[in-house]
Scaffold this motif. Structure first.
Motif, mmCIF file in Angstrom:
data_model
loop_
_atom_site.group_PDB
_atom_site.id
_atom_site.type_symbol
_atom_site.label_atom_id
_atom_site.label_comp_id
_atom_site.label_asym_id
_atom_site.label_seq_id
_atom_site.Cartn_x
_atom_site.Cartn_y
_atom_site.Cartn_z
ATOM 1 N N LEU A 249 0.838 -1.166 -0.084
ATOM 2 C CA LEU A 249 -0.047 0.227 0.086
ATOM 3 C C LEU A 249 0.863 1.261 -0.031
ATOM 4 O O LEU A 249 0.346 2.175 -0.423
ATOM 5 N N THR A 250 1.943 1.305 0.564
ATOM 6 C CA THR A 250 3.007 2.545 0.911
ATOM 7 C C THR A 250 3.510 2.610 -0.485
ATOM 8 O O THR A 250 3.479 3.876 -1.219
ATOM 9 N N PHE A 251 3.951 1.497 -1.246
ATOM 10 C CA PHE A 251 4.393 1.500 -2.863
ATOM 11 C C PHE A 251 3.400 2.237 -3.840
ATOM 12 O O PHE A 251 3.715 3.257 -4.459
ATOM 13 N N TRP A 252 2.195 1.639 -3.479
ATOM 14 C CA TRP A 252 0.976 2.448 -4.246
ATOM 15 C C TRP A 252 0.858 3.836 -4.200
ATOM 16 O O TRP A 252 0.713 4.638 -4.877
ATOM 17 N N MET A 253 0.953 4.223 -2.725
ATOM 18 C CA MET A 253 0.712 5.750 -2.329
ATOM 19 C C MET A 253 1.671 6.427 -2.854
ATOM 20 O O MET A 253 1.577 7.395 -3.213
ATOM 21 N N ILE A 254 2.873 5.982 -2.840
ATOM 22 C CA ILE A 254 4.159 6.602 -3.389
ATOM 23 C C ILE A 254 3.962 6.962 -5.165
ATOM 24 O O ILE A 254 4.058 8.169 -5.365
ATOM 25 N N TYR A 255 3.497 5.870 -5.558
ATOM 26 C CA TYR A 255 2.962 6.031 -7.124
ATOM 27 C C TYR A 255 2.055 6.980 -7.362
ATOM 28 O O TYR A 255 2.196 8.034 -8.248
ATOM 29 N N ALA A 256 0.883 6.834 -6.333
ATOM 30 C CA ALA A 256 -0.227 7.969 -6.460
ATOM 31 C C ALA A 256 0.456 9.528 -6.336
ATOM 32 O O ALA A 256 -0.091 10.337 -6.852
ATOM 33 N N ALA A 257 1.099 9.442 -5.288
ATOM 34 C CA ALA A 257 1.652 10.890 -4.908
ATOM 35 C C ALA A 257 2.533 11.355 -6.260
ATOM 36 O O ALA A 257 2.446 12.474 -6.552
ATOM 37 N N LEU A 258 3.470 10.498 -6.634
ATOM 38 C CA LEU A 258 4.067 10.950 -8.016
ATOM 39 C C LEU A 258 3.126 11.324 -9.166
ATOM 40 O O LEU A 258 3.360 12.253 -9.882
ATOM 41 N N VAL A 259 2.217 10.654 -9.272
ATOM 42 C CA VAL A 259 1.262 10.671 -10.543
ATOM 43 C C VAL A 259 0.475 12.170 -10.102
ATOM 44 O O VAL A 259 0.353 13.013 -11.085
ATOM 45 N N ILE A 260 -0.047 12.450 -8.824
ATOM 46 C CA ILE A 260 -0.828 13.514 -8.637
ATOM 47 C C ILE A 260 0.216 15.011 -8.705
ATOM 48 O O ILE A 260 -0.296 15.834 -8.912
ATOM 49 N N SER A 261 1.260 14.434 -8.230
ATOM 50 C CA SER A 261 2.306 15.827 -8.320
ATOM 51 C C SER A 261 2.593 16.420 -9.741
ATOM 52 O O SER A 261 2.712 17.546 -9.705
ATOM 53 N N ARG A 262 2.253 15.611 -10.682
ATOM 54 C CA ARG A 262 2.541 16.000 -12.017
ATOM 55 C C ARG A 262 1.239 16.933 -12.580
ATOM 56 O O ARG A 262 1.116 17.361 -13.624
ATOM 57 N N THR A 263 -0.054 16.831 -11.957
ATOM 58 C CA THR A 263 -1.156 17.256 -12.429
ATOM 59 C C THR A 263 -1.584 18.448 -11.539
ATOM 60 O O THR A 263 -1.152 18.557 -10.461
#
Length: 129
Positions: free
Chosen positions: A37-51
């Motif tokens: 879940l933490t790895f997924w959350m890091i991915y989600a934060a990276l995706v959201i940070s670009r938008t």
């Protein structure tokens, strides 16, 4: 009256009530669940940070992403509560203070988790626009 029981017979049935191992296992299971879940959350934060804002709202509005965020929050809230409970039980020796802190720990964990889940659901269901 004289007690003829051995120390072992007096100790049987006392001590851990058989639930200590369950708490230990639950903490380990929540810790293991938090790894992916933490790895997924890091991915989600990276995706959201670009938008921008609209991209972040669209990301959270996607059902799979909203469910994953809620899972992260729920497991994190449980893990936080369990860890703080162990610390309180181990280091607080006065019963009244320990009981008060255990209740406060439970209320804070539930409150913070509920507020975070509510926030995600509000965005996911379109109430944030």
């Amino acid at each position: 009256m004289t007690d003829f029981r051995t120390p072992l017979s007096r100790a049987r049935g006392n001590g851990a009530a058989g639930h200590g191992a369950a708490h230990w296992v639950a903490e380990r299971v929540s810790a293991i669940a938090l790894i992916p879940l933490t790895f997924w959350m890091i991915y989600a934060a990276l995706v959201i940070s670009r938008t921008g804002y609209d991209g972040a709202v669209a990301f959270v509005a996607y059902p799979v992403n909203a469910v994953m965020i809620v899972l992260v929050l729920a497991v994190s809230g449980w893990h936080m509560h369990a860890g703080a409970r162990v610390i309180i039980e181990d280091y607080m020796h006065k019963m009244l203070g320990r009981s008060a802190l255990l209740i406060l720990n439970l209320f804070l964990a539930v409150l913070l988790t509920a507020l975070a889940v509510f926030s995600v659901l509000k965005v996911a269901l379109g109430g944030a626009l």
